[in-house]
Design an enzyme around this catalytic site. Sequence first.
Site, PDB file in Angstrom:
ATOM      1  CB  ILE A 104      -0.909   0.021   1.255  1.00 47.85           C
ATOM      2  CG1 ILE A 104      -1.627  -1.310   1.429  1.00 47.85           C
ATOM      3  CG2 ILE A 104      -1.904   1.179   1.181  1.00 47.85           C
ATOM      4  CD1 ILE A 104      -2.498  -1.709   0.270  1.00 47.85           C
ATOM      5  CD  GLU A 105       2.462   3.667   3.896  1.00 42.66           C
ATOM      6  OE1 GLU A 105       2.814   4.639   3.210  1.00 42.66           O
ATOM      7  OE2 GLU A 105       1.726   3.772   4.896  1.00 42.66           O
ATOM      8  CB  SER A 106       6.663   2.008  -1.233  1.00 45.84           C
ATOM      9  OG  SER A 106       6.902   0.680  -0.762  1.00 45.84           O
ATOM     10  CE1 TYR A 206      -1.380   3.050   4.205  1.00 42.16           C
ATOM     11  CE2 TYR A 206      -2.259   1.941   6.148  1.00 42.16           C
ATOM     12  CZ  TYR A 206      -1.182   2.289   5.349  1.00 42.16           C
ATOM     13  OH  TYR A 206       0.081   1.869   5.684  1.00 42.16           O
TER      14      TYR A 206
END
Length: 316
Positions: A104-106, A206
């Site tokens: 999800i982040e990167s 998220y």
Amino acid sequence: MLSCSLLFIALNNRNMNVTYLTMVDVTDVVPVESNDSVWHNIRSEFELDHQVQSARVQAEIRKLLAEPEKFNQILEAATPYIYYIYQQVQANGLPAEIALIPFIESEFNPKDRSHKGASGLWQLMSGTANELGVKVKSGYDGRRHIVSSTKAAMAYFKDLGRYFKNDWYLAMAAYNCGQGRVQSVQKRTGKNSFWQLPLPKETKYYVPKLLAVAAIISNPEKYGVRLPNVTNQPYFTEVKLKKSVNLTHVAKSTDLHVDTLNKLNPDYKAGMSLKDGFHTLLVPIHKAREISMKLKGIIAIPVVAKKQLKLITYDF
């Protein structure tokens, strides 16, 4: 299908000697997942309710399945890192779902940088990185270091888990928008469920997206997805440096593609390790012995009984 010879190595805890075990041929990535895949092991350790009946999670599942190539590209991008990340998640007693946070982040791109200035696999802000002991300075960004950033993220999640009493939906939300923001909303509304809190729009998406990714990995057949088979073995090891090295030169001297070293060492912004003090270089484990010998490291490796594989350190 990519194949290579893998050097199995272990660390003798009593005398800290590096030990050679055996050489075998392995497959890094193949079209069909096996029971020895990291993804298989991760899903067997999932702990959370993925809320697959939730409209918000269902919406995220549909988005992910609408772009199957991108979904698999992200999972394949995780190949060099996911075994280590999963081992750290296990070692810290965290839910296996936490290993999917970089998705999800990167998108498992350690060079990723957000418009807000967050960087690395775990998208740490410089202030947070500093609090967690991750160094950021000219020519070097420890937020991109696979080992340092992962250990920092584990410490951060452990703290969030303790604060939110193992409510991992709230802990993940706090990782995204900040512990203070979640606390403030809880206090203002008197509610404690993630699903009822009026959190920022990005955070509302998220957590459901993380749960959607976990749901698909948990049951890929149900969703018509084939997961890349990432062998359940360490991909890289750590070499301690006492002098500056150029990644391109190291790659050429050991017949290793420089892109491989760059993926493992994105913390060195100019492709050159720093000159001051002791630093480290991450290298594919099957190349560790050759690289260490090229750089005048160890001379011989004694043969011992097989032990549990750990992160190995070569000094030179």
